[in-house]
Write an enzyme that holds these catalytic residues in place. Structure first.
Site, mmCIF file in Angstrom:
data_model
loop_
_atom_site.group_PDB
_atom_site.id
_atom_site.type_symbol
_atom_site.label_atom_id
_atom_site.label_comp_id
_atom_site.label_asym_id
_atom_site.label_seq_id
_atom_site.Cartn_x
_atom_site.Cartn_y
_atom_site.Cartn_z
ATOM 1 N N ASN A 1 0.850 -1.196 0.000
ATOM 2 C CA ASN A 1 0.000 0.000 0.000
ATOM 3 C C ASN A 1 0.885 1.246 0.000
ATOM 4 O OD1 ASN A 1 0.512 0.836 2.848
ATOM 5 N ND2 ASN A 1 -0.365 -1.187 3.245
ATOM 6 N N LYS B 1 8.450 -17.769 -9.497
ATOM 7 C CA LYS B 1 7.782 -16.643 -10.143
ATOM 8 C C LYS B 1 6.657 -17.154 -11.048
ATOM 9 C CE LYS B 1 8.523 -12.759 -13.173
ATOM 10 N NZ LYS B 1 9.314 -12.234 -14.268
ATOM 11 N N PRO C 1 -3.288 -11.263 10.718
ATOM 12 C CA PRO C 1 -3.581 -10.957 12.125
ATOM 13 C C PRO C 1 -3.745 -9.451 12.299
ATOM 14 C CG PRO C 1 -1.256 -11.496 11.822
ATOM 15 C CD PRO C 1 -1.948 -11.804 10.526
ATOM 16 N N ILE D 1 -2.829 -6.583 14.449
ATOM 17 C CA ILE D 1 -1.816 -6.328 15.485
ATOM 18 C C ILE D 1 -2.390 -5.440 16.585
ATOM 19 C CG2 ILE D 1 0.490 -5.353 15.915
ATOM 20 C CD1 ILE D 1 1.031 -6.093 12.883
ATOM 21 N N PHE E 1 -4.523 3.885 14.673
ATOM 22 C CA PHE E 1 -4.848 4.880 13.651
ATOM 23 C C PHE E 1 -6.076 4.420 12.886
ATOM 24 C CE2 PHE E 1 -1.854 8.353 12.890
ATOM 25 C CZ PHE E 1 -0.962 8.107 13.919
ATOM 26 N N LYS F 1 -14.122 2.039 15.531
ATOM 27 C CA LYS F 1 -12.855 1.299 15.527
ATOM 28 C C LYS F 1 -12.269 1.203 16.935
ATOM 29 C CE LYS F 1 -11.023 1.286 11.727
ATOM 30 N NZ LYS F 1 -10.485 1.721 10.464
HETATM 31 O O1 C5P Z 1 -8.877 -1.927 10.567
HETATM 32 P P1 C5P Z 1 -8.027 -0.818 10.090
HETATM 33 O O2 C5P Z 1 -6.918 -1.252 9.173
HETATM 34 O O3 C5P Z 1 -8.741 0.360 9.537
HETATM 35 O O4 C5P Z 1 -7.329 -0.286 11.444
HETATM 36 C C1 C5P Z 1 -6.297 0.626 11.448
HETATM 37 C C2 C5P Z 1 -5.495 0.470 12.700
HETATM 38 O O5 C5P Z 1 -5.310 -0.894 12.997
HETATM 39 C C3 C5P Z 1 -4.121 1.056 12.590
HETATM 40 O O6 C5P Z 1 -3.712 1.473 13.876
HETATM 41 C C4 C5P Z 1 -3.289 -0.127 12.124
HETATM 42 O O7 C5P Z 1 -1.935 0.023 12.469
HETATM 43 C C5 C5P Z 1 -3.942 -1.252 12.867
HETATM 44 N N1 C5P Z 1 -3.911 -2.536 12.180
HETATM 45 C C6 C5P Z 1 -3.129 -3.546 12.685
HETATM 46 N N2 C5P Z 1 -3.140 -4.789 12.100
HETATM 47 C C7 C5P Z 1 -3.908 -5.033 11.013
HETATM 48 C C8 C5P Z 1 -4.719 -4.008 10.494
HETATM 49 C C9 C5P Z 1 -4.705 -2.782 11.098
HETATM 50 O O8 C5P Z 1 -2.415 -3.309 13.663
HETATM 51 N N3 C5P Z 1 -3.888 -6.216 10.462
#
Ligand code: C5P
Length: 412
Positions: A217, A295, A313, A315, A333, A347
């Site tokens: 991304n 590949k 997962p 985090i 975030f 969230k």
């Molecule tokens: O669910 P979303 O991606 O919108 O959530 C954003 C927040 O969740 C951010 O703080 C991002 O670092 C955290 N996040 C994470 N692990 C993921 C997806 C998002 O820690 N797999």
């Protein structure tokens, strides 16, 4: 408020005496001088006779902007800046590399050259960064000397394991410069977050499709890295877990580089316990279920491959939900393109975080990859909208909020 100058120049006004002894890692002292100067320190260098076989006094003088001291019996030096004054005026004495020989002489209280005389005469704290061949490091004499120096209050950083210049692999490599800088900062830091440990995730993740392709991304890591720097500048001991980014590692912290979400989670779990966790990384929600070992080929007329995805997962949710070792403050975030505060509030609940910083990443907002950000801080007591400001300014504001929360013993 800490301004960026304070964060970057955390050693402003500090006088560091750097003793460079004779080891192959002495060349790294040149970069150390530069990094200490960048952080605002006055750096004076002492070069041992053996050290001068590896680096020149001219290089150290050019980088430090100061005369390099080498001779205990120099008439001019003793008149201008004698060894006792060098020892007395230092706020911290750093020995990098610290050789087995110099540590042995320190332990014995010898003063037969300028470096050992200063080490005997100084009342400043001493930080040793040992570096030597593995067998020398492991020798009972070196270990006994080190033990006794530690008992007398000397701090040490490293050595680390790795390939050594002598061809061996093992303990003895000079600690990473970032670890030496963190140890130096530790000694001086008296910021409001001193004594607290912070974990920050930053950047994107790369989820492999095959050995050459991945899902990624647009995250640059600028905001997460700035937060890590601001927390370190406020005195926290920071571990930054970074996905692949093209910006440099911030100084004064432990940086763990990862690629995938799973690696990021493992690195976060390994860095616990922490008092504060800030999840600023743009973690991929999905990974390719079974990445191809080779590949994928674009054969003529062959079907377009389809990718089966699996959930990564979360985090932030994992850290928030920990029963044991949950950081006292977990900040997430929310990158939203519409209904920002409503989505962020949801969230906060869904992830079990304490605070959410919500930002607008809609087209035209300039947030992804840009240098500024406009955020809303969502806590359990409400929503605050911050004006658009630079990402480092957002980071400093957040560090201040964290410091205030810990001062009050509350989370918002
Ligand atoms: O669910 P979303 O991606 O919108 O959530 C954003 C927040 O969740 C951010 O703080 C991002 O670092 C955290 N996040 C994470 N692990 C993921 C997806 C998002 O820690 N797999």
């Amino acid at each position: 408020m800490w301004n960026i100058a304070r964060v970057m120049r955390v050693l402003s006004g500090k006088s560091i005496l750097l003793i460079v002894a004779g080891g192959i890692a002495a060349y790294k002292s040149l970069e150390l001088v530069r990094r200490l100067k960048d952080r605002g320190a006055l750096v004076r260098c002492v070069l041992t006779e053996a050290g001068a076989r590896f680096v020149t006094p001219l290089s150290l003088a050019a980088l430090s902007g100061e005369k390099v001291h080498q001779d205990l019996f120099s008439l001019t030096d003793e008149v201008e800046m004698g060894h006792i004054r060098l020892a007395r005026e230092a706020d911290l004495v750093v020995v990098a590399p610290a050789t087995a020989d110099l540590m042995a002489r320190m332990q014995a209280g010898m003063a037969n050259d300028l470096a050992s005389a200063i080490l005997l005469a100084t009342r400043a704290p001493i930080l040793l960064a040992p570096s030597m061949n593995t067998a020398m490091w492991e020798h009972a004499a070196t270990q006994a000397n080190l033990k006794s120096l530690r008992q007398r209050g000397c701090k040490t950083v490293g050595p680390q394991d790795g390939d050594l210049a002598c061809g061996e692999v093992g303990a003895g490599r000079l600690a990473e410069l970032s670890d030496i800088l963190a140890a130096i900062d530790d000694g001086f830091s008296a910021g409001p977050l001193k004594g607290l440990r912070a974990l920050v995730t930053s950047g994107p993740t790369h989820e492999p499709i095959d050995p050459v392709r991945f899902i990624a991304n647009r995250s640059s890591g600028k905001q997460g890295h700035a937060i890590a720097a601001a927390l370190a500048g406020a005195g926290a001991k920071v571990t930054l877990v970074s996905g692949p980014v093209s910006i440099p590692d911030p100084a004064g912290m432990c940086v763990v580089h990862v690629e995938t979400a799973e690696q990021m989670l493992a690195a976060c779990q390994k860095s616990l316990p922490a008092d504060i966790a800030v999840c600023a990384a743009a973690v991929a929600d999905w990974k390719v279920k079974t990445p191809a070992g080779q590949k994928l080929k674009k054969a003529k007329g062959a079907a377009v491959p389809s990718l089966e995805l699996a959930t990564n997962p979360d985090i932030l949710a994992t850290l928030s939900g920990l029963k044991k070792e949950r950081p006292r403050l977990v900040v997430g975030f929310a990158a939203e393109t519409q209904n920002i505060s409503a989505h962020a509030k949801a969230k906060l609940e869904a992830k079990g975080a304490d605070w959410i910083l919500a930002n607008d990443v809609s087209e035209g907002s300039g947030t992804f990859g840009g240098d500024s950000n406009q955020v809303h801080l969502i806590t359990r007591s409400g929503i605050e909208t911050w004006p658009r400001m630079s990402k480092s300014h957002v980071a400093q504001e957040l560090a201040e909020r964290v410091a205030r929360a810990f001062k009050k013993g509350k989370k918002a």
